[in-house]
Write a protein that holds these residues in place. Structure first.
Motif: not given
Length: 342
Positions: A39-42, A56-63, A81-84
């Protein structure tokens, strides 16, 4: 045997797209399925700090999930993982184990099933999905406003359920707080948290009498600290759905000691009200709106969003949300997401 959505969580949401990748012949067949999502979010708005550029920019959830099944026994393992860029120290890209548990389905050809391991509790009317996946921004029952996330609880647990057609009775014991490190622990002649202090039971109905009605009623007891080792949470919810509409309301009551453990002072037990609605305009486009309120804290959330099914495995979303505090400034944001499920 695949596990139903109402029984498990993130691994179950992935379930519909998992594909067999390995098996063995004869009577020793082991079915293995893998899958996952990103899930890529802005987001932009004053819910994000000035220090972080108010966005905010990044990946809120990846599984990545793996499920192996032999006869009536299934193992589930989910990494995530999450990367924000929002300054959250937990969203640093480190990969963690999110779920790891074993399911025994229909033990002895009965209607009784068990799951053992680190897993979601699935407490409440709509707890399914990866933690935080109730929309782009969390509502109150998912921890908005720093409140206790009743629908987002997960940890080591032993859970059992029995299916009675359109009803499922589900309960178990767990231990979300296995140690108590506060220095005041020495002041109490009591033990820390154990499974006997943490238990829940709930009855869920789906498409009751073929009407599209669904509902839940449940109660939970949890350990907070040595002085509060049996504090309660109760929930009752009812909804109605068909091919176009989904409307629901849920009422939860949470003991004040549970909320105060998160650093929020109360004069009485907290109550949550959650009202949600969605409409499916066509096969690709749907809209949703919801409102949730914490009465004692005097905190409300509003969310309005749209989902567009770009293809079978990809959804584009946009959402406006606002948090309103009676004793502070309101915050809002508009958020966009592209979600890939594979």
């Amino acid at each position: 045997m695949w596990i139903s959505k109402k029984q498990l969580s993130s691994a179950v949401i992935i379930a519909s797209t998992l594909a067999p990748v390995a098996s063995f012949a004869a009577d020793d067949t082991v079915e293995v399925k893998v899958g996952g999502f990103i899930r890529a979010d802005y987001g932009d708005g004053d819910r994000y700090s000035e220090e972080q550029g108010e966005d905010r920019l990044g990946v809120t959830k990846a599984a990545l999930a793996a499920q192996s099944t032999y006869k009536n026994v299934t193992g589930v393992l989910v990494f995530g993982t999450e990367i924000l860029t929002d300054g959250d120290e937990d969203a640093d890209g480190n990969v963690d184990v999110k779920d790891a548990f074993i399911v025994l389905n229909n033990v002895g050809d009965s209607a009784v099933s068990f799951s053992v391991g680190a897993q979601p509790l699935l407490f409440g009317l709509k707890p399914e999905g990866y933690p935080g996946d109730h929309s782009i921004q969390a509502s109150i029952e998912y921890g908005a406003g720093g409140l206790f996330a009743t629908s987002n609880q997960a940890g080591p647990a032993i859970i059992s359920w029995v299916d009675f057609g359109e009803f499922t009775l589900r309960g178990g014991v767990f231990d979300l707080n296995s140690t108590y490190d506060d220095v005041t622990f020495a002041d109490f002649d009591d033990d820390g948290s154990s499974v006997s202090d943490n238990l829940f039971l709930q009855l869920r109905g789906t498409n009751i009498a073929g009407t599209g009605l669904y509902g839940v009623i449940g109660a939970e007891s949890i350990f907070v600290d040595p002085e509060n080792d049996g504090e309660s949470i109760t929930t009752v919810g009812l909804g109605w759905t068909n091919d176009v509409f989904d409307i629901s309301a849920e009422f939860q009551q949470i003991d004040e000691a549970i909320i105060e453990a998160g650093g929020i002072a109360l004069d009485d037990d907290e109550t949550y009200l959650i009202v949600e609605a969605s409409v499916k305009a066509n096969d690709k486009l749907s809209f949703y709106a919801d409102y949730s309120e914490a009465d004692e804290v005097e905190f409300e959330t509003f969310r309005f969003g749209v989902d567009y099914l770009y293809n079978k495995f990809t959804v584009l979303s946009a959402e406006w949300s606002q948090d309103e505090f009676d004793d502070g400034d309101d915050i809002d944001s508009i958020d966009f997401r592209i979600a890939l499920k594979y």
